[in-house]
Design a protein around this motif. Sequence first.
Motif, PDB file in Angstrom:
ATOM      1  N   GLU A   1      21.351 118.209  94.635  1.00  0.00           N
ATOM      2  CA  GLU A   1      22.639 118.716  95.101  1.00  0.00           C
ATOM      3  C   GLU A   1      22.515 119.585  96.353  1.00  0.00           C
ATOM      4  OE1 GLU A   1      24.722 119.105  90.650  1.00  0.00           O
ATOM      5  OE2 GLU A   1      23.947 120.869  91.688  1.00  0.00           O
ATOM      6  N   VAL A   2      21.436 120.378  96.439  1.00  0.00           N
ATOM      7  CA  VAL A   2      21.373 121.469  97.414  1.00  0.00           C
ATOM      8  C   VAL A   2      20.493 121.170  98.620  1.00  0.00           C
ATOM      9  CG1 VAL A   2      20.580 123.843  97.731  1.00  0.00           C
ATOM     10  CG2 VAL A   2      21.899 123.232  95.702  1.00  0.00           C
ATOM     11  N   LEU A   3      19.355 120.553  98.411  1.00  0.00           N
ATOM     12  CA  LEU A   3      18.362 120.436  99.477  1.00  0.00           C
ATOM     13  C   LEU A   3      18.829 119.445 100.544  1.00  0.00           C
ATOM     14  CD1 LEU A   3      15.576 121.279 100.486  1.00  0.00           C
ATOM     15  CD2 LEU A   3      14.590 119.434  99.133  1.00  0.00           C
ATOM     16  N   PRO A   4      18.980 119.892 101.792  1.00  0.00           N
ATOM     17  CA  PRO A   4      19.421 118.985 102.858  1.00  0.00           C
ATOM     18  C   PRO A   4      18.348 117.927 103.140  1.00  0.00           C
ATOM     19  CG  PRO A   4      19.572 121.303 103.523  1.00  0.00           C
ATOM     20  CD  PRO A   4      18.758 121.256 102.284  1.00  0.00           C
ATOM     21  N   MET A   5      18.727 116.666 103.046  1.00  0.00           N
ATOM     22  CA  MET A   5      17.745 115.594 103.211  1.00  0.00           C
ATOM     23  C   MET A   5      17.170 115.543 104.628  1.00  0.00           C
ATOM     24  SD  MET A   5      17.098 114.304 100.366  1.00  0.00           S
ATOM     25  CE  MET A   5      17.616 115.564  99.205  1.00  0.00           C
ATOM     26  N   ASP A   6      17.957 115.929 105.644  1.00  0.00           N
ATOM     27  CA  ASP A   6      17.410 115.926 107.001  1.00  0.00           C
ATOM     28  C   ASP A   6      16.318 116.982 107.147  1.00  0.00           C
ATOM     29  OD1 ASP A   6      19.344 117.946 106.704  1.00  0.00           O
ATOM     30  OD2 ASP A   6      19.772 118.007 108.846  1.00  0.00           O
ATOM     31  N   LYS A   7      16.500 118.125 106.483  1.00  0.00           N
ATOM     32  CA  LYS A   7      15.466 119.163 106.502  1.00  0.00           C
ATOM     33  C   LYS A   7      14.222 118.685 105.741  1.00  0.00           C
ATOM     34  CE  LYS A   7      17.814 122.617 108.469  1.00  0.00           C
ATOM     35  NZ  LYS A   7      19.077 121.964 108.784  1.00  0.00           N
ATOM     36  N   LEU A   8      14.470 117.986 104.637  1.00  0.00           N
ATOM     37  CA  LEU A   8      13.366 117.455 103.847  1.00  0.00           C
ATOM     38  C   LEU A   8      12.535 116.487 104.688  1.00  0.00           C
ATOM     39  CD1 LEU A   8      12.161 117.492 100.961  1.00  0.00           C
ATOM     40  CD2 LEU A   8      13.602 115.520 100.444  1.00  0.00           C
ATOM     41  N   ASP A   9      13.202 115.603 105.395  1.00  0.00           N
ATOM     42  CA  ASP A   9      12.487 114.617 106.216  1.00  0.00           C
ATOM     43  C   ASP A   9      11.644 115.287 107.290  1.00  0.00           C
ATOM     44  OD1 ASP A   9      13.515 112.515 104.768  1.00  0.00           O
ATOM     45  OD2 ASP A   9      15.167 112.117 106.157  1.00  0.00           O
ATOM     46  N   SER A  10      12.120 116.418 107.817  1.00  0.00           N
ATOM     47  CA  SER A  10      11.387 117.091 108.890  1.00  0.00           C
ATOM     48  C   SER A  10      10.090 117.726 108.399  1.00  0.00           C
ATOM     49  CB  SER A  10      12.267 118.163 109.539  1.00  0.00           C
ATOM     50  OG  SER A  10      12.426 119.293 108.697  1.00  0.00           O
ATOM     51  N   MET A  11       9.956 117.915 107.086  1.00  0.00           N
ATOM     52  CA  MET A  11       8.742 118.516 106.517  1.00  0.00           C
ATOM     53  C   MET A  11       7.647 117.483 106.264  1.00  0.00           C
ATOM     54  SD  MET A  11      10.270 120.749 103.377  1.00  0.00           S
ATOM     55  CE  MET A  11      11.933 121.401 103.433  1.00  0.00           C
ATOM     56  N   VAL A  12       8.015 116.191 106.230  1.00  0.00           N
ATOM     57  CA  VAL A  12       7.143 115.172 105.649  1.00  0.00           C
ATOM     58  C   VAL A  12       6.124 114.632 106.651  1.00  0.00           C
ATOM     59  CG1 VAL A  12       7.108 112.838 104.687  1.00  0.00           C
ATOM     60  CG2 VAL A  12       8.790 114.486 103.889  1.00  0.00           C
ATOM     61  N   HIS A  13       4.885 114.524 106.171  1.00  0.00           N
ATOM     62  CA  HIS A  13       3.815 113.841 106.896  1.00  0.00           C
ATOM     63  C   HIS A  13       3.317 112.706 106.001  1.00  0.00           C
ATOM     64  CE1 HIS A  13       3.652 117.225 109.714  1.00  0.00           C
ATOM     65  NE2 HIS A  13       3.791 117.988 108.645  1.00  0.00           N
ATOM     66  N   PRO A  14       3.392 111.445 106.445  1.00  0.00           N
ATOM     67  CA  PRO A  14       2.981 110.328 105.598  1.00  0.00           C
ATOM     68  C   PRO A  14       1.466 110.224 105.479  1.00  0.00           C
ATOM     69  CG  PRO A  14       3.656 109.526 107.747  1.00  0.00           C
ATOM     70  CD  PRO A  14       3.936 110.997 107.742  1.00  0.00           C
ATOM     71  N   ALA A  15       1.008 109.664 104.364  1.00  0.00           N
ATOM     72  CA  ALA A  15      -0.423 109.475 104.140  1.00  0.00           C
ATOM     73  C   ALA A  15      -0.635 108.301 103.183  1.00  0.00           C
ATOM     74  CB  ALA A  15      -1.045 110.745 103.554  1.00  0.00           C
ATOM     75  N   THR A  16      -1.870 107.830 103.135  1.00  0.00           N
ATOM     76  CA  THR A  16      -2.256 106.760 102.214  1.00  0.00           C
ATOM     77  C   THR A  16      -3.400 107.239 101.328  1.00  0.00           C
ATOM     78  OG1 THR A  16      -3.905 105.829 103.717  1.00  0.00           O
ATOM     79  CG2 THR A  16      -1.629 105.039 103.963  1.00  0.00           C
ATOM     80  N   LEU A  17      -3.775 106.423 100.364  1.00  0.00           N
ATOM     81  CA  LEU A  17      -4.895 106.771  99.490  1.00  0.00           C
ATOM     82  C   LEU A  17      -6.153 107.088 100.289  1.00  0.00           C
ATOM     83  CD1 LEU A  17      -4.753 104.226  96.500  1.00  0.00           C
ATOM     84  CD2 LEU A  17      -4.741 106.724  96.321  1.00  0.00           C
ATOM     85  N   GLU A  18      -6.387 106.308 101.343  1.00  0.00           N
ATOM     86  CA  GLU A  18      -7.612 106.484 102.118  1.00  0.00           C
ATOM     87  C   GLU A  18      -7.665 107.823 102.845  1.00  0.00           C
ATOM     88  OE1 GLU A  18      -5.845 103.743 101.910  1.00  0.00           O
ATOM     89  OE2 GLU A  18      -7.289 102.305 101.080  1.00  0.00           O
ATOM     90  N   ASP A  19      -6.491 108.430 103.080  1.00  0.00           N
ATOM     91  CA  ASP A  19      -6.447 109.716 103.780  1.00  0.00           C
ATOM     92  C   ASP A  19      -6.761 110.910 102.870  1.00  0.00           C
ATOM     93  OD1 ASP A  19      -5.530 108.466 106.150  1.00  0.00           O
ATOM     94  OD2 ASP A  19      -3.452 108.533 105.433  1.00  0.00           O
ATOM     95  N   LEU A  20      -6.744 110.695 101.569  1.00  0.00           N
ATOM     96  CA  LEU A  20      -6.760 111.818 100.634  1.00  0.00           C
ATOM     97  C   LEU A  20      -8.038 112.659 100.644  1.00  0.00           C
ATOM     98  CD1 LEU A  20      -4.831 110.224  97.648  1.00  0.00           C
ATOM     99  CD2 LEU A  20      -4.122 112.204  99.019  1.00  0.00           C
ATOM    100  N   PRO A  21      -9.228 112.092 100.745  1.00  0.00           N
ATOM    101  CA  PRO A  21     -10.415 112.968 100.763  1.00  0.00           C
ATOM    102  C   PRO A  21     -10.353 114.026 101.865  1.00  0.00           C
ATOM    103  CG  PRO A  21     -11.087 110.727 100.309  1.00  0.00           C
ATOM    104  CD  PRO A  21      -9.620 110.664 100.659  1.00  0.00           C
ATOM    105  N   GLN A  22      -9.938 113.629 103.085  1.00  0.00           N
ATOM    106  CA  GLN A  22      -9.842 114.593 104.177  1.00  0.00           C
ATOM    107  C   GLN A  22      -8.700 115.577 103.947  1.00  0.00           C
ATOM    108  OE1 GLN A  22     -11.957 115.047 106.879  1.00  0.00           O
ATOM    109  NE2 GLN A  22     -10.743 116.932 107.022  1.00  0.00           N
ATOM    110  N   LEU A  23      -7.551 115.076 103.469  1.00  0.00           N
ATOM    111  CA  LEU A  23      -6.414 115.965 103.208  1.00  0.00           C
ATOM    112  C   LEU A  23      -6.752 116.992 102.135  1.00  0.00           C
ATOM    113  CD1 LEU A  23      -3.526 113.356 103.346  1.00  0.00           C
ATOM    114  CD2 LEU A  23      -3.762 115.367 104.834  1.00  0.00           C
TER     115      LEU A  23
END
Length: 330
Positions: A289-311
């Motif tokens: 209800e509350v969290l603005p989706m445009d603000k949510l999108d601005s926080m996101v950095h995509p990743a895959t399984l292969e990226d996880l050890p470094q992350l």
Amino acid sequence: MFKALVVEKNEADGKTSAAVQELSEDQLPEAEVTVAVEYSTVNYKDGLCIGPGGGLVRKYPHVPGIDFAGTVETSADDRYKPGDKVVLTGWRVGEAHWGGYAQKARVKADWLVPLPDGLDTRQAMAVGTAGFTAMLAVMALEDHGLTTGHGPVLVTGAAGGVGSVAVAILAALGHEVAGVTGRPETEDYLKGLGASRIVPREEIAETVKRPLESETWAGCVDAVGGPMLARVLGQMKYGSSVAAVGLAGGADLPATVIPFLLRGVNLLGIDSVMQPYDNRVRAWKRIAEVLPMDKLDSMVHPATLEDLPQLGRDILKGQVKGRVVVDLNG
């Protein structure tokens, strides 16, 4: 067969290593519901479980990932049926139990929550454990009297996962938000989420001899703990509350009881792991209800399984900003 990030431990030297492997469904733990996992995230606990374990992992080989969202494939529990969209956070999944860094997970039905209307699985993991914890903190502050118009609300560790979502939620609710960060380069990011004031970490990171300072904050979401939390307690307004959600700055609390006795300040502990079902549903509903989706999108950095050890290494060094969303099919 499906892909998963598997952490193994060398018994000879005690060191762990993480790599993507192919697993079969019969290797999954026994439980009532099998979920086709679509997205997961990266949290501080995940960094520990991908790496040294931090005392959280009970046995190896292990599949980390303390949260996930996806679609039910099979269910032996009447509450869920194939095709249902679900989200899971907590319950020591990804720590004591195999977690979300896999294309399939098998978990207890009691641990799942139906995905609320208004959120898809990717957005749910953009929120993830960090955002869920942030909403629990905001709800606790509201339950203890926080309303708009009574002064700024402080968020410590503001550029991190919990802090980022807390800033966005509080701003969306109409609060004046002050964000504490030790990374000056995140100032524009935090202002974009709704922070109206940036507080450099060095201004508030050390305790002072005075147990009380000027009454400044109407509320606080604290992800840091340690000396910073002790300092903040002495700056809270009369009758206000601090919701403690983390210990990035240490587990010790070098504080006095004076703020509690003379200003009626409340220190509220926030746990997301064992949170009761009804409050989980309430929190996810508020998020939708509350969290603005445009603000949510601005926080996101995509990743895959292969990226996880470094992350995993990066988040333990405080080098991850906002929310990392892991696409299990990416």
